[in-house]
Design an enzyme around this catalytic site. Structure first.
Site, PDB file in Angstrom:
ATOM      1  N   LYS A   1      -8.313 -12.012 -12.140  1.00 45.29           N
ATOM      2  CA  LYS A   1      -7.688 -11.551 -10.776  1.00 45.29           C
ATOM      3  C   LYS A   1      -8.577 -12.016  -9.654  1.00 45.29           C
ATOM      4  O   LYS A   1      -9.608 -11.537  -9.647  1.00 45.29           O
ATOM      5  CB  LYS A   1      -7.828 -10.009 -10.766  1.00 45.29           C
ATOM      6  CG  LYS A   1      -7.430  -9.425  -9.567  1.00 45.29           C
ATOM      7  CD  LYS A   1      -7.848  -7.861  -9.536  1.00 45.29           C
ATOM      8  CE  LYS A   1      -7.438  -7.311  -8.341  1.00 45.29           C
ATOM      9  NZ  LYS A   1      -7.606  -5.796  -8.040  1.00 45.29           N
TER      10      LYS A   1
ATOM     11  N   LYS B   1     -12.683 -10.665 -12.574  1.00 46.85           N
ATOM     12  CA  LYS B   1     -12.182 -10.478 -11.172  1.00 46.85           C
ATOM     13  C   LYS B   1     -13.151 -11.068 -10.263  1.00 46.85           C
ATOM     14  O   LYS B   1     -14.454 -11.092 -10.348  1.00 46.85           O
ATOM     15  CB  LYS B   1     -11.904  -9.102 -10.982  1.00 46.85           C
ATOM     16  CG  LYS B   1     -11.673  -8.937  -9.344  1.00 46.85           C
ATOM     17  CD  LYS B   1     -11.290  -7.517  -9.185  1.00 46.85           C
ATOM     18  CE  LYS B   1     -10.808  -7.210  -7.618  1.00 46.85           C
ATOM     19  NZ  LYS B   1     -10.934  -5.609  -7.347  1.00 46.85           N
TER      20      LYS B   1
ATOM     21  N   ASP C   1     -11.573  -1.238 -11.647  1.00 45.66           N
ATOM     22  CA  ASP C   1     -12.132  -2.629 -11.246  1.00 45.66           C
ATOM     23  C   ASP C   1     -13.848  -2.167 -10.973  1.00 45.66           C
ATOM     24  O   ASP C   1     -14.178  -1.549  -9.936  1.00 45.66           O
ATOM     25  CB  ASP C   1     -11.610  -2.737  -9.864  1.00 45.66           C
ATOM     26  CG  ASP C   1     -10.069  -3.422 -10.067  1.00 45.66           C
ATOM     27  OD1 ASP C   1      -9.482  -2.974 -11.303  1.00 45.66           O
ATOM     28  OD2 ASP C   1      -9.511  -4.125  -9.499  1.00 45.66           O
TER      29      ASP C   1
END
Lengths: 480, 320, 287
Positions: free
Chosen positions: B256, B220, B157
């Site tokens: 996400k 995300k 991430d």
């Protein structure tokens, strides 16, 4: 994984306690109609009868007008501040009983509970709250130093927003010191009759609000009654025209809020996802039973194909069905007659060569239903591009330049509402100044507010409802 | 649909040919009307989820969670507990699904790996690239990524350089994501936009496309360290971006939301957005994750309530 | 031997020109003493139709002309009237049988009325429009806009002051109009038309028809390209009723005859706001 199918989420009907039969609300109480006749009002979602409704005749209308006239003497002399408090009371009671009204509205009208709950009824309470505040401020409204009430207002309202239209009529009338005789639509009388109970709870003086139910003749009797000083009507242009003819040669004041064929204009630089939402909201909100519906989509040719493709994809997610299910997006058509009209006009669209497409939604067996529909390849000459369908049917036309958009948008006998979708601010204002329509929504659609004047140009009627301008129809003053 | 937003597959390749081309591409995307986007998200938020649908959605939500701990105070013990919870969220009910992943700092990856074992279906995600600020040189960021990957992370991430984005250096952001993607090797790359710092939905949309152009497997919303984070309209705008990307390329990019999703109601709203925007393909942990920590317990409490009929209490779920 | 004077031919005023009636008809106008004063054109249905076409084609330009310009043009009408006092006074004296002093007072009032209305051109939105405090992130405002082409039946007795009083407020607000003048006292109207023609008022904004109300007004009332009708000059109740009913064909905005209207009294906003629409514009506020 497949798309999630939401389980039924029905709003409880237990909150509504219907009587078997409703009389006319005259002089503060429910009374028998002179004829003794009643008719059944139904739930359009399943055709089940809900209650028996009094058929008001000329004698009943006369009785109601007399009651209103008697009440006018005191009501009009009451100080604005005191009138205001009655109207505030009504607003508060409506808020307290909001869910009951929402459920009943959906039962009698067929509109989804999420709209009656989140749009109609909150707007109704807001409308009374807004006009309550005007009652003691009329001299500041800009109509001159000595504003006075007109007298007895005869008001005839439609079935698409039954209680909301009642509030648009009654709230300003009372605020200005008038008394009213209101005739609800024949298919949707129940919330008006429940409103009569609100008037009782608020201890509104008897005769200030009278509600006379019935069919078209009842409304005609209200309009024609000699004791009525002001006529306010919302409904079709055809009936509005008859009313204007009836009122001709009298001293009656008249405001009309009539039909429309709103152009929703999407430019190639529009915020695309919001524009698609706006198109959906413009025509499928309230099953398209909206006078200001964006029933003509005018889309710039360069993005037309994509906008239509996105629209269809979005329409596939519209949930059509039980109005009381909290997840329903599109409810029932209000009546068999209206369904027949929608079907007839839609069939004409197919016959005249437009391309018809409807979302794949299962429709209930009972009740009156029409799948959300869009017509492409529509030209200005098609009936579906000119006539008000008053249903969930969109006609798509294209344009190349702003000038062409304006020309096409204005090429109608109507002039109620229009939408503009562009990210260019100066274009919004240019379009807004050229469109011959009473309401112009930019980058949004079907937004209503009690503070905002609403009404049409041309054959969409005259007079405004809402805001400061909405007082004018109910006042005698130097500048009216 | 032949064209989406007037963009063809080949336009995407050309979009990153130069600084100017990239800027033109991003500014050629249609705008987002704030009020309209927020109204749409709010409207979807009123969907009423009942009965079996609710049970199914709660389990789906649990299976989509990247169960997260990103504290300076994280220890092997804390990570171990997190992993146990990820495997068996409800010790009283083995039918509760496991979460999709655990999400930890790069140096914690070995402990997670140890706790979960080599064959666990639960993925290990590591934040990297000078998380959460992203304020480090590219070399340092790449080292950070390589370290996490070497430690056994399945997913990285990363954070974008918001400073570069906000000052219009889009190519720099693009190239950085590309470089990180390369450093990820087989690990999946989630690109964190930190939408709370981008401020406008137009920026969120542009950053989403920029990340997808640069090779993101997932986009995300947030680090969880900046508010607001995964608000419904932000998620809506990003889901529209992955939907449109798919329409052009046929490729699925994951999404996400992370940060601020604490209740079952919040989570179900996210799933409604997925259901009604990109649709059923994304109703899977392969394409939709929820970055959260406290959310899991609320989902479990609701799950127990649906199972048992009565309300449960905080002492009936585990605090880790 | 005294000079033989050159007399004026009184014609219609349509689209900035002074045509005879297409029907070729005229009628005798008598002065207040019953003596022959002039022949006036007797307008026909087709003249009314042509006047509506002229008014419609003038509408877009006039309604979108900036308010300062509209105000100045209307003010210039007053200037030109002032410069043609002699003939206007003479016409009013002849038609209404007034003394010169009273006719002058009538003209003074008419000129002052034009000046009063001229100043309203750029103030109507400020006074009649408003920002609306709606709930939610929207900027919402309402502005007055002209209704379009307005048919006006001018009062019979007051040949100039009433004519000016019914026409100017309609025009200053941005409408264009077709006015049926006093039948029996039409001469001041045509002289006034000469003032309009020399005041920079665009062609077609005001069109004046002399003739019979009962003959022409029904065609205007039922004309679907007319947006409003002012029945101020229709005293006959049966005719008024039928005109109002005919006007319903396209939901014309209408104003009825008011027997108590005193033309000498300075007016209020009523005539200005009669043929105005309210346009409400709502737009989101966001980034």
């Amino acid at each position: 994984m497949a798309r999630i199918e939401y389980a039924p989420a029905p709003e409880s009907r237990a909150v509504v306690k219907l009587r078997r039969q409703y009389g006319l609300f005259i002089d503060g109480e429910f009374v028998e109609p002179a004829s003794g006749e009643y008719y059944a009002t139904i739930n359009p979602a399943d055709e089940s009868p809900l209650a028996l409704i009094a058929e008001g005749g000329e004698a009943d209308v006369d009785r109601a007008v007399r009651a209103a006239r008697r009440a006018f003497t005191k009501w009009s002399k009451l100080s604005g501040a005191e009138r205001a408090k009655y109207i505030y009371r009504i607003a508060r009671i409506l808020q307290e009983r909001a869910r009951e009204f929402a459920v009943l509205e959906s039962m009698n009208n067929g509109k989804p509970i999420k709209e009656s709950r989140d749009v109609d009824i909150p707007l109704v309470a807001a409308h009374f709250f807004h006009y309550a505040g005007w009652a003691d401020k009329l001299e500041y409204a800009g109509f001159g130093p000595n504003p006075r009430p007109v007298g007895v207002a005869g008001q005839v309202i439609p079935w698409n927003f039954p209680l909301l239209m009642l509030s648009w009529k009654i709230a300003p009338a009372l605020a200005c010191g008038n008394t009213v005789v209101l005739k609800p639509a024949q298919t949707t009388p129940l919330t008006a009759l429940l409103f009569a109970e609100v008037c009782q709870q608020a201890e509104l003086p008897a005769g200030v609000v009278n509600i006379v139910t019935g069919h078209n003749q009842t409304g005609a009797a209200v309009v024609a009654h000699k004791g009525v000083d002001k006529v306010a009507f919302t409904g079709s242009t055809a009936v509005g025209r008859q009313i204007a003819e009836t009122v001709a040669g009298t001293r009656k004041r008249l405001t009309l809020e009539l039909g429309g064929k709103g152009a929703n204009i999407v430019f190639d630089d529009a915020a695309m996802d919001q524009a698609v939402e706006g198109i959906v909201n413009g025509i499928y909100f309230n099953q398209g039973h909206v006078c200001c519906a964006g029933s003509r989509l005018l889309v710039q040719e360069s993005v037309a194909e994509e906008v239509v493709a996105r629209l269809k994809r979005r329409m596939q997610t519209l949930r059509v069905g039980d109005p009381l299910d909290k997840n329903t997006d599109v409810g029932a058509i209000n009546s068999a007659a209206q369904l027949a009209r929608i079907s007839e006009l839609s069939d004409s669209g197919s016959t005249e060569g437009a391309e018809r497409w409807s979302s794949d939604c299962a429709l209930p067996d009972k009740g009156f239903w029409f799948a959300p529909t869009v017509f492409t390849n529509v030209s200005q000459a098609h009936r579906i591009a000119r006539e008000e369908i008053f249903g969930p049917v969109l006609s798509v036309l294209t344009f190349r330049t702003p000038a062409e958009a304006i020309e096409k948008a204005n090429n109608t006998q109507y002039g109620l509402a229009a939408g503009i979708w562009t990210e260019k601010g100066s274009l919004i204002l240019k379009m807004a100044s050229e469109l011959r329509a009473g309401i112009v929504w930019a980058n949004t659609y079907n937004k209503f507010d009690p503070a905002s004047p609403f009404g049409g140009y041309k054959e969409s009627g005259y007079g405004r409802e809402g805001g400061r301008q909405g007082l004018a129809g109910y006042l005698e003053a130097d500048h009216v | 649909m032949t064209l989406v937003l007037g963009i063809s597959d080949s336009d995407l390749a050309a979009a990153t040919g130069s600084d100017a081309a990239l800027r033109r591409f991003l500014f050629g995307l249609p705008g987002v009307d704030q009020v309209g986007a927020e109204a749409r998200a709010a409207a979807l938020g009123t969907r009423s989820i009942k009965a079996q649908t609710k049970r199914d959605m709660i389990d789906l939500a649990i299976s989509m969670i990247d169960l997260t701990t990103l504290e300076g105070a994280d220890t092997p013990g804390k990570v171990n507990a997190l992993c146990v919870k990820a495997q068996h969220p409800d010790p009283t009910d083995q039918s509760a699904p496991h979460t999709a992943a655990v999400c930890v700092y790069g140096d914690m990856v070995p402990y997670a790996l140890q706790a979960l074992g080599p064959d666990s279906p639960i993925r290990i995600a590591a934040v990297a690239t000078a998380f959460p600020s992203g304020r480090a040189s590219l070399d340092v960021k790449i080292l950070d990524v390589r370290d996490a990957v070497a430690n056994g992370a399945h997913e990285i991430d990363m954070v974008i350089d918001r400073g570069a984005f906000l000052s219009g250096r889009y190519m720099q952001v693009f190239e950085e994501i590309q470089a990180v993607k390369q450093a990820c090797e087989h690990a999946h790359l989630k690109v964190i936009l930190e939408t709370g710092e981008l401020q406008t939905y137009d920026n969120v949309r542009r950053a989403s496309w920029l990340a997808m152009l640069a090779g993101a497997d997932f986009i995300k919303t947030s680090t969880g360290k900046v508010q607001p984070a995964a608000t419904a309209p932000v998620v809506l705008v990003m889901l529209e971006a992955v939907r449109d990307w798919h329409a052009i390329t046929g490729k699925h990019i994951g999404m996400k939301p992370a940060g601020g999703i604490r209740t079952t109601k919040d989570a179900l709203k996210m799933l409604v957005l997925v259901n009604e925007i990109p649709g059923e393909d994304w109703l899977s942990p392969d394409l939709f994750r929820i970055g959260a920590s406290t959310l899991l317990n609320d989902l479990l409490l609701q799950r127990q309530r649906l199972r048992d009929g009565g309300y449960s209490g905080p002492n009936y779920v585990t605090v880790d | 031997m005294s000079r033989i004077d050159v007399r004026k031919t009184y014609k219609l005023y349509i689209n900035g020109a002074f045509p005879r009636s297409e029907s070729g008809r005229s009628y005798e106008v008598l002065d207040a003493g019953g003596r022959f004063a002039a022949n006036a054109a007797l307008a026909s249905r087709k003249d009314a139709r042509d006047a509506v076409v002229a008014a419609r084609s003038a509408f877009k330009g006039w309604s979108h002309a900036n308010a300062y310009l509209r105000g100045q043009i209307v003010y210039r009408i007053a200037e030109v009237m002032e410069s043609r006092r002699a003939q206007l006074v003479a016409d009013v004296m002849a038609c209404e049988g007034l003394t010169e002093a009273r006719a002058k007072r009538v003209l003074d009032a008419a000129i002052d009325r034009v000046v009063w209305y001229a100043g309203w051109a750029d103030k109507l939105p400020a006074v009649l429009g408003n920002a609306n405090a709606v709930s939610g992130p929207f900027f919402n405002f309402s502005v007055p806009e002209p209704s379009g082409v307005i048919a006006i039946v001018a009062p019979e007795a007051s040949s100039l002051l009433a004519l000016v009083s019914v026409t100017i407020p309609v025009v200053v607000a941005g409408n264009t109009c077709v006015v049926v003048t006093s039948r029996t006292r039409p001469l001041p109207a045509i002289t006034w038309a000469e003032c309009l023609a020399t005041s920079d008022l665009p062609n077609g904004v005001v069109n004046l028809l002399t003739g019979d109300h009962a003959e022409i007004a029904p065609w205007l009332a039922s004309h679907k390209d007319v947006d409003g009708i002012d029945l101020s000059g229709v005293e006959d109740a049966a005719l008024a009723r039928s005109l109002e009913a005919a006007a319903a064909v396209n939901l014309k905005r209408f104003a009825r005859h008011d027997a108590e209207e005193d033309w000498a009294v300075r007016p209020n906003l009523r005539r200005l706001s009669r043929f105005l629409e309210t346009k409400t514009i709502l737009q989101p506020i966001g980034v």
